[in-house]
Design a protein around this motif. Structure first.
Motif: not given
Ligand code: SF4
Ligand code: SF4
Length: 92
Positions: A1-30
């Motif tokens: 089975m190809r990796i793309e086919d395996r990833l198709f089987l992954v299921k998500f139950n998304p939270d309402k709020v993000s568990h990931l956050r950029i600490i400083s957008p200015d740092v990303c811009e630079k």
């Protein structure tokens, strides 16, 4: 089975709020290379040129933890999604 086919089987139950956050957008811009766009296997991070900001599609996160250490400026705040939320891998 190809990796793309395996990833198709992954299921998500998304939270309402993000568990990931950029600490400083200015740092990303630079940030010259925007490594997060390349190393995230789920393509969660994208650079929005018009907004000059990183967008985070946290709903598709595999919770691999790479972005805890992969950002050269440690500019990503990472935690697991709240209980019962997030990715569910199916094996076999
Ligand atoms: S690698 Fe880090 S500093 Fe660079 S764009 Fe991504 S989150 Fe921002
Ligand atoms: S934990 Fe892994 S899949 Fe989730 S955003 Fe970070 S690098 Fe991408």
């Amino acid at each position: 089975m190809r990796i793309e086919d395996r990833l198709f089987l992954v299921k998500f139950n998304p939270d309402k709020v993000s568990h990931l956050r950029i600490i400083s957008p200015d740092v990303c811009e630079k940030c010259a290379h925007k490594q997060c766009v390349a190393f995230c296997p789920a393509k969660v991070y994208e650079w929005d040129e018009s907004e000059k900001a990183i967008t985070i599609a946290y709903e598709g996160c595999f919770e691999c933890g790479a972005c805890r250490i992969g950002c050269p400026d440690l500019n990503i705040s990472w935690r697991y999604p709240r209980g019962g939320c997030g990715v569910a891998f199916r094996f076999g």
